[in-house]
Design an enzyme around this catalytic site. Structure first.
Site, short mmCIF file in Angstrom:
data_model
loop_
_atom_site.label_atom_id
_atom_site.label_comp_id
_atom_site.label_asym_id
_atom_site.label_seq_id
_atom_site.Cartn_x
_atom_site.Cartn_y
_atom_site.Cartn_z
N GLY A 178 -14.22 4.14 0.78
CA GLY A 178 -12.91 4.33 0.15
C GLY A 178 -12.98 4.01 -1.33
O GLY A 178 -13.73 3.14 -1.76
N GLY A 182 -9.96 3.85 -3.37
CA GLY A 182 -8.64 3.54 -3.92
C GLY A 182 -8.74 2.31 -4.81
O GLY A 182 -9.81 1.97 -5.31
N LEU A 183 -7.62 1.63 -4.98
CA LEU A 183 -7.64 0.47 -5.86
C LEU A 183 -8.59 -0.59 -5.34
O LEU A 183 -9.33 -1.21 -6.10
CB LEU A 183 -6.24 -0.10 -6.00
N GLY A 231 -11.25 -0.22 -2.97
CA GLY A 231 -12.64 0.25 -2.90
C GLY A 231 -13.21 0.59 -4.26
O GLY A 231 -14.35 0.24 -4.58
N SER A 288 10.11 6.46 -5.88
CA SER A 288 9.80 5.05 -6.15
C SER A 288 10.99 4.14 -5.89
O SER A 288 12.13 4.46 -6.19
CB SER A 288 9.40 4.88 -7.60
N ARG A 318 12.45 -3.92 1.30
CA ARG A 318 12.41 -2.59 1.88
C ARG A 318 12.88 -2.53 3.32
O ARG A 318 13.63 -1.62 3.69
CB ARG A 318 10.97 -2.07 1.82
N HIS A 323 5.53 4.27 5.42
CA HIS A 323 4.98 4.20 4.09
C HIS A 323 3.70 3.37 4.02
O HIS A 323 2.74 3.74 3.36
CB HIS A 323 6.05 3.58 3.19
N ARG A 349 5.83 -5.88 3.31
CA ARG A 349 5.26 -6.00 1.97
C ARG A 349 6.34 -5.76 0.93
O ARG A 349 7.15 -4.87 1.07
CB ARG A 349 4.15 -4.96 1.79
#
Lengths: 262, 649, 228
Positions: free
Chosen positions: B43, B45-46, B48, B287, B340, B411, B445
């Site tokens: 991965g 992403g941020l 990996g 967002s 959320r 999400h 989260r």
């Protein structure tokens, strides 16, 4: 909201792999809602093609089954989707990627021609999927600030004028989709390269190795077989993020100044 | 049941000293030895991307894999709102402790204190690092960094780059990765998908991967494997995750002996564009930062609801007094900025009561009228222009004139591979970072925290902690892939692929996935009950059987074949969905994103049971169609004592 | 040895195009200004012709000019060939010109070719009968005119309607070529940004129009004179 369903004819480029010769196949899709996204319409067609593939009778075409196309986030940010639709990169709408294109931009009965990006530096892997690894290679040559992880100064230690940060952000909005190259009659990657060079050149952190970066990235771009920019501006017109060719001017400036200093 | 495998390795001592003490205690590997050690990162992403870059800089030989054509496509790129850090640049009394406390509380007291504190502690380093990399964060006219507020917090600690923060942070990590690749420290394998983990002598030794461009099945060996493949939100078919994001890699690790924690904790994001029809394949997130200035409402009167649905009235025709700003009404202190899970459930509550505002009855308004009157169109355009444009492109409605319609959608998944304080799973040498692990967000989260966790793990935690394990491997030779373990794993994969092609059934992979998604959304979604979860377990098991009998995978393996990619992922997801339902069934309480209808307060808020469920539920795989075994890691709260979450005053 | 960046690099090659182009733009401007004099006074024009006869400085300038033209043409062809190759073998079946992209910008080679053809005609008409004659050491050209009597030559040439037509077509091509070329040379040498892009385009437009109008004025005035 009017919700008349549409029937469409699709001419889709089919190509088995990089070496094979490709050609167009014609398909019909029916009952498409104008609120459907373009890629969802392709999903629907592909689902149908898989079913037809399952019944080999009455399907005597060179390329059977679903066609391949790149897509991922479907929010217009990952840059994975491509497609040259009716002669335009990312289709007939401005400042969007294909995944943001919706069928309300088409009319019932339209014929839609879908082609892959065509450029020597982006070979077709299959059908509508191309290999854009050349972009990674250009960035690997210099599209970064040479700092190791850790040991950096506090984020607020260097103030940056707001306008510079904003302009840097304008350029940094590039999603690396390749529409600029696909649209350019010269297959030039200057808008892509300039977006990165310009974004970093506008920040004090990036200025430090600005000269080195511009030279390295342009050299790699040339090596990989992209064409020369002739300022047609087609790239900025088709860029889903509206990146200006003003950044190309900055790249030219950075590069030429660097070369004259050598 | 206590077990010696679930040792969290959290050091003793005061909370604020734990990370320093731990760093001082763990071993390091010398530069000369780092060169001899191989690490695989799955991965980009941020998590990996950052980890691969940071490990490469340290001198390890890194191989990094991603399923896209470029590491830059990872779905971290789609995060819009921002990243939290306890910089206190706004002088609003923020601190590491406050960020820690908000995160623990926001997670409904189901996360490990020490991990969360460490996350808050390194958050500041992340901002410094990103700025040094040339990330163009938003700035004030004075040239200093700007902040915005976000759900679940009463301070402004969110750093942002327009509505593209995730993109900019990812491009920062990707740039660092590119540098490392250019220097030869890291080797990049795009269009490669991990299909299995190889375990030898109880330790992670490598992976089997499929080259997606050619269909080749390839073996890769390493001294350690890092899973940074993100979450498993696509179990629901319709989610805000990218189409290719999948929980497969983590799930393969689970099947190879890594235990899976809290799988039922999924986050439903409150501000997504509502579903428009049954042919949709992807939901789009707007967002959460929109809730800073947007006000959420539904009409008070049922006749207005009907008029809006029929098109007789527009939202802007409804007078102020006839609007129900239900979040402001129910939660005066936080208003539209409640976390959320709270915002999502409140929207569901209104829609269930019949006040939903679109044809499907599953939408509420997010209105910028007040903000535009207060700040002017230009300010709103500067803040949210790209989001407004995105909304208009998708829905054909101009949000400057008419309010947006939003509805919750899947999400993020807080659950993931269980990891200790070193981010190591129960398989030695196998690490999990970012969304792929379970560690920092508990049952919910907070906004702008996912980016923080991914980068924290990748840049500042894993590069330290992995040394502790690798220091024991400095004598180890290069990992050979010509061993029975690799042989067997590859053979199993080939057989699985052949089997999929051989079924030649009558339904496509997507059709099965949609069915699974329906079950998950209806029965394991925003509100769950014992009954619905039990029903889901039965249905998913049946679906799995049907899949293996009736799926049709066209083409062949030795080519670029997107259908077989999807089929292989769905095989895992069909098991993962069941595990999620089992976990939800086990957890007889409501907390964060896990809402059990049986456990709620009279006002409809979550009712936690700290006495019985203040633990991490960790699942051990016992074989196909076998009931997995649950283990517990008890959570101890030394500092942040659990209390009922209250966003009312 | 590594070849210099003006050969090896795409940005360098474009810089050569822009520099040689700039040189030609200046020449055009000067030439147009000079031509207008012919409309006002034949004597004044002939005096300029005399100054720019077979003198060493005029010859050096002519050679430089010829060099600039050759360089511009060679680089133009080279770049176009490279660009066609970069486009790949397979062409788009359907292609739409996006709005905002001028036809001229995509057809600079074609326009350049038209400009070159016009230039050849022009050289036969004028240069071969003026400076070349002097260089050969003769004192009368094929039309029996004094090579320094440019005004008479203009009068003769533009009394023919077909010459007028050829020249006007040529000027149109020059207008299109320069209109893209002028702002483009700023862009390629890096003297541009988002704010200046529209300004430079307006400048480009105004300059080109002025130069071409000056050229056209001479042709039209002398044609009308020949009619009356």
């Amino acid at each position: 909201m009017e919700n008349k369903l549409m029937n469409l004819t699709l001419k889709v480029w089919r190509q088995k792999d990089a070496k094979s010769k490709g050609g167009f196949e014609t398909y019909q899709v029916e009952g498409i809602s104008p609120d459907t996204s373009f890629l969802e319409m392709l999903d629907i067609l592909n689902n149908k093609l898989i079913h037809e593939d399952g019944q080999p009778v009455a399907f005597d075409k060179g390329c059977k089954g679903p066609f391949a196309f790149d897509h991922d986030c479907r929010e217009g940010i990952c840059g994975m989707c491509s497609l040259y639709i009716n002669g335009e990169a990312h289709g007939p709408d401005s400042e969007i990627t294909t995944c943001q294109l919706h069928m309300r931009k088409f009319k019932d009965g339209d014929t839609i021609t879908i082609e892959p990006w065509r450029s020597a530096a982006f070979p077709v892997i299959r059908d509508l999927v191309v290999e854009r690894g050349a972009f990674d290679k250009i960035l690997q040559a210099g599209g970064f600030v040479s700092v190791n992880t850790g040991g950096v100064p506090d984020a607020n230690s260097i103030p940056i004028p707001r306008d510079d940060a904003e302009e840097s952000m304008d350029a940094a909005a590039c999603i690396g989709c390749g529409a600029c190259v696909a649209t350019c009659k010269n297959g030039s990657a200057m808008l892509f390269v300039s977006a990165r060079v310009s974004s970093l050149a506008l920040l004090p952190q990036g200025k430090v190795e600005g000269a080195r970066r511009a030279k390295a990235m342009v050299a790699k771009m040339d090596e990989l077989g992209f064409g020369n920019c002739t300022n047609t501006q087609a790239c900025q017109m088709e860029c889903p993020k509206g990146i200006s060719i003003g950044h190309i001017a900055r790249l030219n400036r950075e590069f030429l100044c660097a070369k004259f200093k050598d | 049941m206590a077990t010696d495998k679930l040792i969290s390795k959290v050091p003793a001592g005061p909370l604020e000293n734990k990370w320093s003490a731990h760093k001082a205690a763990i071993k390091v590997v010398s530069p000369a030895n780092k060169r001899k050690l191989d690490i695989i990162v799955i991965g980009t992403g941020l998590g990996g991307g950052a980890a691969a870059a940071a490990l490469g800089e340290l001198g390890y030989n890194v191989k990094v894999f991603c399923i896209s054509d470029s590491p830059r496509r990872a779905h971290s790129i789609a995060a819009q709102g921002g990243i939290n850090a306890a910089k206190n640049y706004q002088n609003d009394n923020d601190s590491v402790f406050r960020l820690f406390y908000d995160t623990i509380k926001g997670g409904d007291y189901r996360a490990r204190e020490a991990n969360v504190y460490r996350l808050a502690e390194v958050s500041n380093l992340i901002i410094d690092q990103c700025v040094a990399q040339g990330v163009p964060f938003a700035r004030e006219y004075g040239g200093l960094l700007d902040n915005r507020s976000f759900g679940g917090a009463q301070v402004s600690r969110t750093f942002y780059a327009r509505g593209q923060t995730g993109q900019q942070l990812l491009l920062g990590a990707y740039a660092a990765l590119n540098r490392a690749v250019g220097k030869g420290w890291v080797k990049s394998y795009p269009r490669h998908e991990m299909l299995d983990l190889v375990v030898e002598d109880g330790e992670a030794r490598g992976i089997i991967a499929r080259n997606l461009a050619t269909g080749d099945i390839e073996r890769f060996g390493a001294h350690a494997v890092v899973i940074a493949s993100g979450g498993y939100g696509n179990v629901f078919f319709l989610s805000t995750n990218a189409m290719n994001s999948n929980g497969s890699a983590a799930f393969q690790c689970y099947k190879k002996g890594a235990w899976f924690a809290n799988p039922c904790f999924t986050q439903i994001h409150p501000t997504c564009i509502p579903v428009h029809g049954d042919q949709q394949s992807k939901l789009t997130l707007m967002s959460e930062s929109l809730r800073n200035d947007g006000r959420i409402w539904v009409p008070k009167k049922m006749e207005d609801v009907k008029a809006i649905r029929s098109g007789a009235k527009k939202a802007s025709d409804i007078e102020e007094k006839d609007r129900d700003y239900y979040l402001e009404r129910r939660y005066p202190a936080f208003g539209n900025l409640v976390p959320r899970d709270v915002a999502s459930r409140a929207a569901k509550e209104r829609c269930d009561a019949g006040f939903g505002v679109n044809e499907t009855g599953l939408a509420v308004f997010l209105d910028f009228k007040t903000a535009i009157e207060r700040l002017g169109v230009d300010v709103i355009r500067a803040r949210y222009g790209n989001l407004f444009q995105m909304y208009e492109k998708i829905t054909d409605v101009d949000p400057y004139k008419e309010p947006m319609m939003i509805y919750p959608a899947v999400h993020y998944t807080m659950g993931g591979l269980w990891v200790d304080y070193n981010l190591e799973t129960t398989v030695p040498g196998l690490y999990a970072i970012g969304e792929a692990n379970f560690s920092d967000h508990g049952a919910n989260r907070l906004g702008a925290s996912a980016l923080m966790q991914g980068l924290a793990d990748g840049y500042f935690v894993l590069p330290y902690t992995i040394g502790d394990y690798l220091s024991k491997k400095i004598q180890a030779p290069k990992v050979s892939t010509d061993t029975p373990a690799f042989e067997e794993a590859e053979k199993a994969i080939r057989e699985k692929i052949e089997k999929l092609f051989a079924i030649k059934g009558t339904h496509t992979v997507d059709e099965f996935h949609k069915k699974l998604g329906n079950v998950m959304w209806e029965d394991v979604g925003m509100a769950r009950s014992k009954e619905s979860l039990e029903r889901a377990i039965v249905q998913i098991a049946q679906l799995r059987k049907d899949f293996w009998k009736d799926v049709y995978v066209p083409g062949e393996n030795g080519e670029f074949n997107q259908e077989v990619e999807k089929a292989l992922r769905l095989v895992d997801v069909l098991e993962l969905g069941e595990l999620m339902a089992r976990d939800g069934l086990n957890r007889n309480e409501s907390c964060g994103g896990h809402f059990r209808l049986e456990y709620q307060t009279p006002e409809g808020e979550t009712l936690r049971d700290d006495k019985h469920y203040a633990y991490v539920a960790v699942w051990e795989y016992k074989g196909l169609d076998q009931t997995p075994e649950m283990h517990k890691e008890e959570l101890e709260f030394e500092v942040a004592h659990p209390s009922q979450r209250n966003y009312k005053d | 040895m590594k070849s210099p960046f003006i050969v090896s690099s795409s940005v360098g090659r474009k810089f050569v195009m822009s520099l040689s182009g700039a040189f030609l733009v200046l020449f055009f401007t000067f030439h147009a200004a000079m031509n207008v004099v012919a409309v006002i006074s034949a004597d004044a024009y002939n005096w300029i012709c005399a100054v720019l006869g077979a003198n060493w400085y005029a010859l050096v300038a002519t050679l430089m000019l010829a060099g600039g033209v050759v360089l511009h043409i060679l680089y133009g062809i080279w770049l176009t060939l490279q660009n066609r190759k970069a486009r790949g073998r397979e062409r788009y079946a359907v292609s739409v010109n996006p709005p905002g992209v001028h036809w001229s910008s995509k057809n600079m080679l074609v326009l350049g070719f038209v400009v070159l053809c016009g230039l050849c005609v022009h050289l036969v008409h004028f240069w071969s009968k003026m400076q070349l004659v002097e260089v050969m050491g003769q004192h009368v050209n094929s039309l029996g005119l004094n090579p320094q009597d440019g005004a008479a030559l203009i009068e003769y040439t533009f009394s023919k309607w077909y010459n007028v037509l050829i020249y006007l077509v040529w000027f149109a091509a020059i207008w299109l070529h320069l209109n893209h070329g002028i702002w483009s040379m700023f862009q390629s040498s890096g003297i541009n940004n988002q704010t200046w892009l529209p300004r430079l385009k307006r400048l480009s437009n105004a300059w080109t129009t002025l130069v071409v109008l000056m050229f056209a004025l001479v042709v039209i005035v002398f044609f009308i004179k020949s009619l009356i």
